[in-house]
Design a protein around this motif. Structure first.
Motif, PDB file in Angstrom:
ATOM      1  N   GLY A   3     -27.185  12.279  22.542  1.00 50.22           N
ATOM      2  CA  GLY A   3     -26.231  13.331  22.194  1.00 50.22           C
ATOM      3  C   GLY A   3     -26.876  13.938  21.017  1.00 50.22           C
ATOM      4  N   ASP A  33     -26.401  14.657  26.828  1.00 51.19           N
ATOM      5  CA  ASP A  33     -25.117  15.365  26.862  1.00 51.19           C
ATOM      6  C   ASP A  33     -25.130  15.994  25.616  1.00 51.19           C
ATOM      7  OD1 ASP A  33     -22.533  15.756  26.562  1.00 51.19           O
ATOM      8  OD2 ASP A  33     -21.913  13.762  27.010  1.00 51.19           O
ATOM      9  N   ASN A  35     -22.804  17.870  23.738  1.00 53.96           N
ATOM     10  CA  ASN A  35     -21.966  17.399  22.861  1.00 53.96           C
ATOM     11  C   ASN A  35     -21.705  18.021  21.738  1.00 53.96           C
ATOM     12  OD1 ASN A  35     -19.409  15.744  22.739  1.00 53.96           O
ATOM     13  ND2 ASN A  35     -20.434  14.089  22.187  1.00 53.96           N
ATOM     14  N   LYS A  62     -26.525  17.659  30.390  1.00 57.48           N
ATOM     15  CA  LYS A  62     -25.056  17.673  30.754  1.00 57.48           C
ATOM     16  C   LYS A  62     -24.488  18.547  29.653  1.00 57.48           C
ATOM     17  CE  LYS A  62     -20.394  16.380  30.380  1.00 57.48           C
ATOM     18  NZ  LYS A  62     -19.977  16.800  29.199  1.00 57.48           N
ATOM     19  N   GLY A 122     -12.475  12.159  26.163  1.00 55.11           N
ATOM     20  CA  GLY A 122     -13.209  11.196  26.926  1.00 55.11           C
ATOM     21  C   GLY A 122     -13.514  11.304  28.228  1.00 55.11           C
ATOM     22  N   ASP A 125     -17.311  12.296  28.491  1.00 55.27           N
ATOM     23  CA  ASP A 125     -18.048  11.164  28.395  1.00 55.27           C
ATOM     24  C   ASP A 125     -17.897  10.259  29.648  1.00 55.27           C
ATOM     25  OD1 ASP A 125     -18.816  11.671  25.960  1.00 55.27           O
ATOM     26  OD2 ASP A 125     -17.062  10.672  24.893  1.00 55.27           O
ATOM     27  N   THR A 128     -20.277  11.851  32.241  1.00 61.09           N
ATOM     28  CA  THR A 128     -21.671  11.376  31.738  1.00 61.09           C
ATOM     29  C   THR A 128     -22.046   9.980  32.426  1.00 61.09           C
ATOM     30  OG1 THR A 128     -21.873  13.030  30.125  1.00 61.09           O
ATOM     31  CG2 THR A 128     -23.147  11.144  30.036  1.00 61.09           C
ATOM     32  N   ALA A 129     -21.064   9.015  31.959  1.00 63.70           N
ATOM     33  CA  ALA A 129     -21.348   7.483  32.411  1.00 63.70           C
ATOM     34  C   ALA A 129     -21.454   7.290  33.896  1.00 63.70           C
ATOM     35  CB  ALA A 129     -20.195   6.747  31.645  1.00 63.70           C
ATOM     36  N   THR A 157     -10.294   9.005  33.955  1.00 58.83           N
ATOM     37  CA  THR A 157     -10.424   8.842  32.497  1.00 58.83           C
ATOM     38  C   THR A 157      -9.239   9.747  31.862  1.00 58.83           C
ATOM     39  OG1 THR A 157     -12.696   8.368  32.095  1.00 58.83           O
ATOM     40  CG2 THR A 157     -11.605   9.245  30.281  1.00 58.83           C
ATOM     41  N   ALA A 163      -9.712   7.495  24.664  1.00 55.49           N
ATOM     42  CA  ALA A 163     -11.131   7.905  24.929  1.00 55.49           C
ATOM     43  C   ALA A 163     -12.036   6.609  25.582  1.00 55.49           C
ATOM     44  CB  ALA A 163     -11.923   8.519  24.059  1.00 55.49           C
ATOM     45  N   GLN A 167     -11.552   4.521  30.080  1.00 57.03           N
ATOM     46  CA  GLN A 167     -12.811   4.707  31.030  1.00 57.03           C
ATOM     47  C   GLN A 167     -12.321   3.435  32.059  1.00 57.03           C
ATOM     48  OE1 GLN A 167     -15.245   6.795  30.829  1.00 57.03           O
ATOM     49  NE2 GLN A 167     -14.198   7.592  29.090  1.00 57.03           N
TER      50      GLN A 167
END
Length: 189
Positions: A3, A33, A35, A62, A122, A125, A128-129, A157, A163, A167
């Motif tokens: 990031g 990412d 971010n 991303k 979140g 994120d 992205t995960a 999420t 955040a 998940q």
């Protein structure tokens, strides 16, 4: 996975630059990412050349629609990929409007899943995960399926506060996608 927040501080910036150098030596792909959070930069002007250079060194990108406008003056993932030929994939997320993507010549859009949103912190994120999980677990799967999975992670999420605690697990994502598929087939209300 990187990031840009780490570029804001000298020690972590050095670590990012070292990681990128090692990835290049060992022919590893880098997922970024973007971010963008200007509040973390004591001098946001310093960010421009550092982030611009990093964008030319990554393989996957991303970013949100707002970040795409700021950094690349377009939200079109295909145009971004043309501008940054080092990329294998680009994902532009737009919250409740979904995601547009480009992967090695294939472009598409995926609408956001409609869920009862509690907290959006979140979600990016989580998305992205989800992308990274799918790229690592089933790299040969069609990009549309990878984006579908990641969109489910991002959506789930938002159904809980926080955040990190929000998940979802892999089994929760699989169950969510199965229910959605059955609903689309008319087999569930």
């Amino acid at each position: 996975m990187l990031g840009t927040l780490a570029l804001a501080y000298p020690q972590s910036r050095e670590a990012v630059q070292r990681a990128v150098s090692l990835a290049q030596i060992y022919h590893l792909e880098i997922f970024l990412d973007l971010n963008w959070r200007p509040v973390f930069w004591s001098d946001p002007e310093l960010a421009c050349p550092l982030i611009a250079k990093l964008l030319t060194q990554v393989t996957w990108l991303k970013l949100t629609d707002e970040e795409a406008d700021i950094w690349l003056q377009t939200q079109d993932p295909q145009v971004i990929a043309q501008h940054l030929p080092n990329l294998r994939g680009v994902f532009v997320t737009a919250g409740a409007r979904g995601c547009s993507y480009w992967h090695e010549g294939q472009a598409g859009e995926f609408p956001a899943f409609v869920v009862d949103t509690v907290d959006t912190m979140g979600a990016g994120d989580g998305f992205t995960a989800g992308i990274l999980h799918q790229l690592c677990q089933v790299p040969s799967q069609p990009i549309a399926e990878i984006v579908r999975y990641a969109s489910a992670v991002g959506a789930l999420t938002t159904t809980q506060a926080g955040a990190m605690a929000s998940q979802p697990t892999g089994s929760e994502v699989a169950e969510f996608l199965q229910v959605r598929q059955l609903q689309n087939l008319g087999q569930l209300p």
